[in-house]
Design a protein around this motif. Sequence first.
Motif, PDB file in Angstrom:
ATOM      1  N   ALA A   1      58.485  67.749  27.015  1.00  0.00           N
ATOM      2  CA  ALA A   1      58.595  69.378  27.038  1.00  0.00           C
ATOM      3  C   ALA A   1      56.853  69.608  27.726  1.00  0.00           C
ATOM      4  O   ALA A   1      56.915  70.526  28.418  1.00  0.00           O
ATOM      5  N   GLN A   2      55.808  68.740  27.370  1.00  0.00           N
ATOM      6  CA  GLN A   2      54.717  68.889  28.157  1.00  0.00           C
ATOM      7  C   GLN A   2      54.706  68.585  29.699  1.00  0.00           C
ATOM      8  O   GLN A   2      54.220  69.262  30.352  1.00  0.00           O
ATOM      9  N   ARG A   3      55.447  67.565  29.925  1.00  0.00           N
ATOM     10  CA  ARG A   3      55.365  66.925  31.344  1.00  0.00           C
ATOM     11  C   ARG A   3      56.314  68.019  32.332  1.00  0.00           C
ATOM     12  O   ARG A   3      55.955  68.413  33.291  1.00  0.00           O
ATOM     13  N   GLU A   4      57.307  68.501  31.531  1.00  0.00           N
ATOM     14  CA  GLU A   4      58.239  69.297  32.238  1.00  0.00           C
ATOM     15  C   GLU A   4      58.077  70.788  32.173  1.00  0.00           C
ATOM     16  O   GLU A   4      58.565  71.589  33.258  1.00  0.00           O
ATOM     17  N   MET A   5      57.521  71.338  31.029  1.00  0.00           N
ATOM     18  CA  MET A   5      57.447  72.631  30.793  1.00  0.00           C
ATOM     19  C   MET A   5      56.134  73.220  30.458  1.00  0.00           C
ATOM     20  O   MET A   5      55.787  74.308  30.435  1.00  0.00           O
ATOM     21  N   GLY A   6      55.160  72.253  30.401  1.00  0.00           N
ATOM     22  CA  GLY A   6      54.022  72.387  30.009  1.00  0.00           C
ATOM     23  C   GLY A   6      53.672  73.191  28.605  1.00  0.00           C
ATOM     24  O   GLY A   6      52.880  73.843  28.265  1.00  0.00           O
ATOM     25  N   ILE A   7      54.642  72.589  27.792  1.00  0.00           N
ATOM     26  CA  ILE A   7      54.538  72.978  26.334  1.00  0.00           C
ATOM     27  C   ILE A   7      53.924  72.037  25.436  1.00  0.00           C
ATOM     28  O   ILE A   7      54.227  70.932  25.481  1.00  0.00           O
ATOM     29  N   GLU A   8      52.882  72.489  24.661  1.00  0.00           N
ATOM     30  CA  GLU A   8      52.055  71.538  23.742  1.00  0.00           C
ATOM     31  C   GLU A   8      52.566  71.705  22.422  1.00  0.00           C
ATOM     32  O   GLU A   8      52.539  72.813  21.668  1.00  0.00           O
ATOM     33  N   THR A   9      53.343  70.844  22.182  1.00  0.00           N
ATOM     34  CA  THR A   9      54.395  70.706  20.761  1.00  0.00           C
ATOM     35  C   THR A   9      53.444  69.780  19.852  1.00  0.00           C
ATOM     36  O   THR A   9      52.971  68.737  19.800  1.00  0.00           O
TER      37      THR A   9
ATOM     38  N   PRO B   1      70.933  63.605  16.385  1.00  0.00           N
ATOM     39  CA  PRO B   1      70.163  64.398  17.402  1.00  0.00           C
ATOM     40  C   PRO B   1      69.460  63.448  18.198  1.00  0.00           C
ATOM     41  O   PRO B   1      68.827  62.314  17.687  1.00  0.00           O
ATOM     42  N   GLN B   2      69.280  63.831  19.597  1.00  0.00           N
ATOM     43  CA  GLN B   2      68.715  63.037  20.574  1.00  0.00           C
ATOM     44  C   GLN B   2      67.406  63.651  21.127  1.00  0.00           C
ATOM     45  O   GLN B   2      67.232  64.651  20.982  1.00  0.00           O
ATOM     46  N   PRO B   3      66.597  62.809  21.752  1.00  0.00           N
ATOM     47  CA  PRO B   3      65.189  63.654  22.542  1.00  0.00           C
ATOM     48  C   PRO B   3      65.474  64.727  23.167  1.00  0.00           C
ATOM     49  O   PRO B   3      64.943  65.735  23.239  1.00  0.00           O
ATOM     50  N   GLU B   4      66.907  64.538  23.765  1.00  0.00           N
ATOM     51  CA  GLU B   4      67.043  65.826  24.841  1.00  0.00           C
ATOM     52  C   GLU B   4      67.649  66.876  24.089  1.00  0.00           C
ATOM     53  O   GLU B   4      67.172  68.085  24.664  1.00  0.00           O
ATOM     54  N   ASP B   5      68.174  66.666  22.925  1.00  0.00           N
ATOM     55  CA  ASP B   5      68.631  67.971  21.940  1.00  0.00           C
ATOM     56  C   ASP B   5      67.032  68.607  21.665  1.00  0.00           C
ATOM     57  O   ASP B   5      67.180  69.752  21.503  1.00  0.00           O
ATOM     58  N   ILE B   6      66.368  67.738  21.174  1.00  0.00           N
ATOM     59  CA  ILE B   6      64.864  68.492  20.736  1.00  0.00           C
ATOM     60  C   ILE B   6      64.094  69.343  22.091  1.00  0.00           C
ATOM     61  O   ILE B   6      63.574  70.289  21.973  1.00  0.00           O
ATOM     62  N   VAL B   7      64.171  68.697  23.115  1.00  0.00           N
ATOM     63  CA  VAL B   7      63.847  69.347  24.264  1.00  0.00           C
ATOM     64  C   VAL B   7      64.488  70.377  24.738  1.00  0.00           C
ATOM     65  O   VAL B   7      63.669  71.480  24.932  1.00  0.00           O
ATOM     66  N   LYS B   8      65.643  70.471  24.456  1.00  0.00           N
ATOM     67  CA  LYS B   8      66.357  71.767  24.859  1.00  0.00           C
ATOM     68  C   LYS B   8      65.898  72.776  23.829  1.00  0.00           C
ATOM     69  O   LYS B   8      65.692  74.172  24.041  1.00  0.00           O
ATOM     70  N   ALA B   9      65.703  72.415  22.479  1.00  0.00           N
ATOM     71  CA  ALA B   9      65.427  73.506  21.610  1.00  0.00           C
ATOM     72  C   ALA B   9      63.965  73.769  21.549  1.00  0.00           C
ATOM     73  O   ALA B   9      63.723  75.217  21.660  1.00  0.00           O
ATOM     74  N   ILE B  10      63.237  73.042  22.102  1.00  0.00           N
ATOM     75  CA  ILE B  10      61.614  73.498  22.681  1.00  0.00           C
ATOM     76  C   ILE B  10      61.656  74.444  23.622  1.00  0.00           C
ATOM     77  O   ILE B  10      61.054  75.669  23.561  1.00  0.00           O
ATOM     78  N   GLY B  11      62.366  74.451  24.717  1.00  0.00           N
ATOM     79  CA  GLY B  11      62.608  75.372  25.679  1.00  0.00           C
ATOM     80  C   GLY B  11      62.917  76.516  25.278  1.00  0.00           C
ATOM     81  O   GLY B  11      62.558  77.559  25.828  1.00  0.00           O
ATOM     82  N   GLU B  12      64.259  76.510  24.638  1.00  0.00           N
ATOM     83  CA  GLU B  12      64.791  77.822  24.287  1.00  0.00           C
ATOM     84  C   GLU B  12      63.894  78.887  23.331  1.00  0.00           C
ATOM     85  O   GLU B  12      63.689  79.781  23.457  1.00  0.00           O
TER      86      GLU B  12
END
Length: 724
Positions: A621-629, A709-720
């Motif tokens: 999420a940081q690398r692709e969307m610049g979101i600090e989680t 739940p996989q990492p991509e599911d969590i990435v998707k939720a972060i983006g949403e």
Amino acid sequence: MVQAAISTAETTRKETGSGLTHSRLIEFYRLMYLSRRIDDREIILKQQQKIFFQISGAGHEALLVAAGMAMKPGYDWFFPYYRDRALCLTLGSTAEDLLLQAVGSSDDPSSGGRQMPSHWGNRKLNIVSQSSATTTQLLHAVGCAEAGRYFSRHPEAAAKHEGDYRQFKDVHFHGDEVVYTSLGEGSTSQGEFWEALNTASNAKLPVVFVVENNGYAISVPVEVNTPGGNISKLVANFPNFYFAEIDGTDAVASYEAFTKAVAHCRAGNGPALIHGHVIRPYSHSLSDDDRLYRPESERKADALRDPLTKLEMFLLREGVLDEQGIKRLEKAVDDEIQAATDRVLRAPLPTVASIRKHVYSEDLDPTGKLFDTPPAPTAETQERTMADLINTCLRDEMRRDPRIVVYGEDVADCSREEYLKSGAVKGKGGVFKLTAGLQKEFGSDRVFNSPLAEANIVGRAVGYAVRGMKPVVEIQFFDYIWPAVHQMRNELSLMRWRSNGSYSCPAVIRVAIGGYLTGGSVYHSQSGESIFTHTPGIRVVFPSNALDANGLLRTAIRCDDPVLFLEHKRLYRETFGRAVYPGPEYAIPFGKAKTVREGKDLTLITYGAVVPRALQAAQRAQREMGIETEVIDLRTLSPYDWEAIAESVKKTSRVIIAHEDMLSWGYGAEIAARIADELFEYLDAPVKRVAAMDTFVAYQPLLEDAILPQPEDIVKAIGELRKF
């Protein structure tokens, strides 16, 4: 008081042939009459709406007074069931004690008003707090007998026990204690009855099992419960037992049988089972009307066998008492009950403020030096796996405390010890090898295999813990924990609260849990931790890495509460989370989360095997969307660190809760609800959850990956969530 009313001639020490002197026979009758009249008084009080429930021991009195007279109160141990009023009176409970329980007074020595009447417990008399569940107490009795034997063989453990734990300062070890436990005939249908006989027989334990057969399990007659209608015939081939099937309405025959049974057990010859045929002159309880299923002819036939009438006639016939002596005795008892009733009806009631007391121990750190110990500096630099550091913690703690025993399915190196000694086998030490080498170091008294029966494992642990030991038991797979849930929910977690703090059950249950196994399938991949976090009285721990597993397990072993210690199978030997051995005093307090990644845009709350997946997702999420989680590892689920959650949510204003168990009714729902309730003003977006599908875990890896739940599911939720 009663004895003063009886003439010298009536108390001669003439023997009856059974070992019962005249004075003992008179006391026998007094106790039987006292028990029956307390039943009658409670029935009146219930009709007057001064108490709220009544269940009687009528018809069982002769059998139970005999048991009490053959055993030693405050020396032997007792795990009775709800008909055992006369036993408790014989051991030393008073009419006032029992009536205090009936009114639910705070002075009730059994539970402080927390349990129904006839749910016995008395710390001074070694009567262990009893629940409403039938048969569960038999396994507790087995564990208690095992613990008593262990202490007699290991004086260093007894010394440690008396020195460390405040609640056991009045407990002593004699080496020949006998453990009593009882049940109704109907309860012999329960699997735990057979599991208890199995272990008691195999280990030759000093347990007296008492089957009180009044012919009915509420309305179900004995022939419906028991093949052939006779439990004695079914159990007759268990080795090492003393068996007696008797007329339990006959006081003399009952006393003779119990005397022989207790002597058999006290001599170390094995367990005993007494099957007493008794009657039930009253209904099952005042909530039942036995006229609906018992004809009058049957009721009248039972009345002819009333043990009270039979003993009265015996005393008259043998010249032990005359009619005037019996009348004086009965009046003295009636006066005693009246005086006790008058006092009890004025007794204080529990306060609302007391409700939460004794759900958990008041002090998680009985030693005063446990928590926040930094890792000790060592010369070791090699990082170890979670499996390694769990094994190391068990080894450290067993060296420190000789009261710790470890058992479960396959946990020993080898049950046939001669194979180990000869070098014929290497040794197993658990299907995941987490207990490897423990039996070799500590011996078969402290590390051993159990029968393949999960209720047996946990039920015995209750008895061990009540007796003052620290059982650390293993359930091999979480998927098979369900037979033990009855013991965990109704016994282990409740012992402290229902006994009003008189007893505690500081046991640790280690369980391998979870999926992500590639082929684990339905019955080796289950989660379900929310079921246990919904159980007050038990701590639930779920580490995600080796260091936390080591520190949290040490806390679990040293604390005075029951702990469910969940170990994710996928993490046992993962590269993620390896750590250097932190030393034998490293411990992590319960209820303290760890922020494993700092962030300012979003909070991600998780635990267990989802932690490394959440970290992967946060990096993406940081690398692709610049979101600090910010990623918070809860580490313990009950208690959980609300302060850490609130602080992070206030900072980021957005939150995701991620866990491996299914979404609906999962652990995250409670945290989400509390955030919405208490932190709503800080939120800039809805609370979001990521979890497994509401289904089971499939064998095919393609399906397993989609279900969990996989990492991509969590990435998707972060983006949403960031879009709000």
